[in-house]
Design a protein around this motif. Sequence first.
Motif, mmCIF file in Angstrom:
data_model
loop_
_atom_site.group_PDB
_atom_site.id
_atom_site.type_symbol
_atom_site.label_atom_id
_atom_site.label_comp_id
_atom_site.label_asym_id
_atom_site.label_seq_id
_atom_site.Cartn_x
_atom_site.Cartn_y
_atom_site.Cartn_z
ATOM 1 N N ALA A 104 -6.932 0.311 6.102
ATOM 2 C CA ALA A 104 -6.907 0.417 4.639
ATOM 3 C C ALA A 104 -5.843 -0.499 4.046
ATOM 4 O O ALA A 104 -6.064 -1.136 3.005
ATOM 5 N N GLY A 125 -18.076 2.167 -4.537
ATOM 6 C CA GLY A 125 -17.114 1.914 -3.478
ATOM 7 C C GLY A 125 -17.776 1.780 -2.117
ATOM 8 O O GLY A 125 -18.994 1.608 -1.995
ATOM 9 N N SER A 181 0.865 -1.183 0.000
ATOM 10 C CA SER A 181 0.000 0.000 0.000
ATOM 11 C C SER A 181 0.900 1.231 0.000
ATOM 12 O O SER A 181 1.631 1.470 0.965
ATOM 13 N N TYR A 222 -7.274 -3.936 3.926
ATOM 14 C CA TYR A 222 -8.247 -4.064 2.838
ATOM 15 C C TYR A 222 -7.537 -4.210 1.498
ATOM 16 O O TYR A 222 -7.922 -5.044 0.659
ATOM 17 N N ILE A 223 -6.511 -3.404 1.287
ATOM 18 C CA ILE A 223 -5.766 -3.456 0.027
ATOM 19 C C ILE A 223 -5.069 -4.800 -0.141
ATOM 20 O O ILE A 223 -5.123 -5.419 -1.211
ATOM 21 N N ASP A 229 -12.031 3.677 -4.298
ATOM 22 C CA ASP A 229 -13.049 2.669 -4.006
ATOM 23 C C ASP A 229 -13.249 2.431 -2.509
ATOM 24 O O ASP A 229 -14.055 1.587 -2.112
ATOM 25 N N LEU A 230 -12.524 3.158 -1.683
ATOM 26 C CA LEU A 230 -12.664 3.026 -0.233
ATOM 27 C C LEU A 230 -12.398 4.379 0.424
ATOM 28 O O LEU A 230 -11.400 5.032 0.099
ATOM 29 N N LYS A 268 -2.838 0.424 -4.117
ATOM 30 C CA LYS A 268 -2.282 -0.922 -4.217
ATOM 31 C C LYS A 268 -1.219 -0.988 -5.302
ATOM 32 O O LYS A 268 -1.393 -0.461 -6.400
ATOM 33 N N SER A 300 -9.767 -3.504 -1.844
ATOM 34 C CA SER A 300 -9.640 -2.126 -2.316
ATOM 35 C C SER A 300 -8.391 -1.996 -3.174
ATOM 36 O O SER A 300 -7.398 -2.703 -2.951
ATOM 37 N N LYS A 301 -8.478 -1.104 -4.145
ATOM 38 C CA LYS A 301 -7.313 -0.790 -4.978
ATOM 39 C C LYS A 301 -6.752 0.607 -4.670
ATOM 40 O O LYS A 301 -5.560 0.847 -4.823
ATOM 41 N N ARG A 302 -7.641 1.505 -4.261
ATOM 42 C CA ARG A 302 -7.182 2.864 -3.998
ATOM 43 C C ARG A 302 -8.093 3.488 -2.928
ATOM 44 O O ARG A 302 -9.288 3.633 -3.147
ATOM 45 N N ALA A 303 -7.513 3.840 -1.811
ATOM 46 C CA ALA A 303 -8.293 4.314 -0.661
ATOM 47 C C ALA A 303 -7.959 5.748 -0.294
ATOM 48 O O ALA A 303 -6.820 6.198 -0.442
#
Length: 325
Positions: A125, A106, A6, A128-129, A77-78, A171, A134-137
């Motif tokens: 986060a 998201g 991340s 989650y990644i 997305d988060l 990510k 998630s790909k981008r928080a």
Amino acid sequence: MTKTRSIIRGVGSYLPEKILTNDELAKRVDTSDEWIQQRVGIKQRHIAAEGQYTSDLAVEAAKRAMAAAGVTPDDIDLIIVATTTPDYTFPSAATLVQMKLGMHHGMAFDLQAVCSGFVYGMVTADSYIKNDLSKRALVIGAETFSRLLDWTDRTTCVLFGDGAGAVVLEKAELADDAPEQGILASALRSDGHHWDKLYVDGGPSTTGTTGHVHMQGKEVFRHAVGKITDVVYDTLDKAGYTVDDLDWFVPHQANRRIIEGAGTKLGLPPEKVVMTVGEHANTSAASVPLALSVAVADGRIKSGDLVMLEAMGGGFTWGATLIRW
């Protein structure tokens, strides 16, 4: 083989326009600029305007973080908002941020760990990644803490302020032999037995009111330095580093004495410790990203640096996360 990391792509912050100086506070309560600066190192604090809410501060910080990262809300997305002062009991401040950013996709939620909230949010986060959720928080710390204060209590009202800070966490799949980058290790702790040393005397389930902040200052200080160093050492051990390897230490901006005490106990030279508490006071969950944003903007933190974030707050909660910039 690759490893998931991340990576911080952008940092942003926001402070309300209204500034409340120590001299102005001295007209309300029995205190002085000299006393406040000598005891806690605070010169001023920012106060949210009437009708300006935690979600509004969070949105401004989020926009600046996204601009620095070169992304738009469509890329997020988060959203995690770390806060003790949400706009409403529900819905979450995070869903209001999502709405104000024009997002219909998201997921978004709040995280409550008081002053440790942003560090907890970063670790959440990151999890989650790394688990493909998630790909981008957007991780945001935002507070209108002034609305929890008893402005006749000089032991607390001089300490806190309002503000927000945010990061875009993305990510990345890195080759095993690629240079390190992103979040390397973290440690989180809590101990509810100390709840009454720093708390708010209100809530939906108890009084049905917001309540005010109460603090046993000496007890908080006594616990703070030891708990801070504990999680810093644990996080460094997990990543295979020592204090000497750190380029920057970005602690929770509670007060100067705690920050200096932790730096001294860790054996860190003052020039490696980022301190911004004088300009915005203790902004709870917003303080770490506010300090981080300043150090990135002025060029101190740069690519390749090893950066330790740390915080401790009511609960007690405390934690740290180690980042290769």
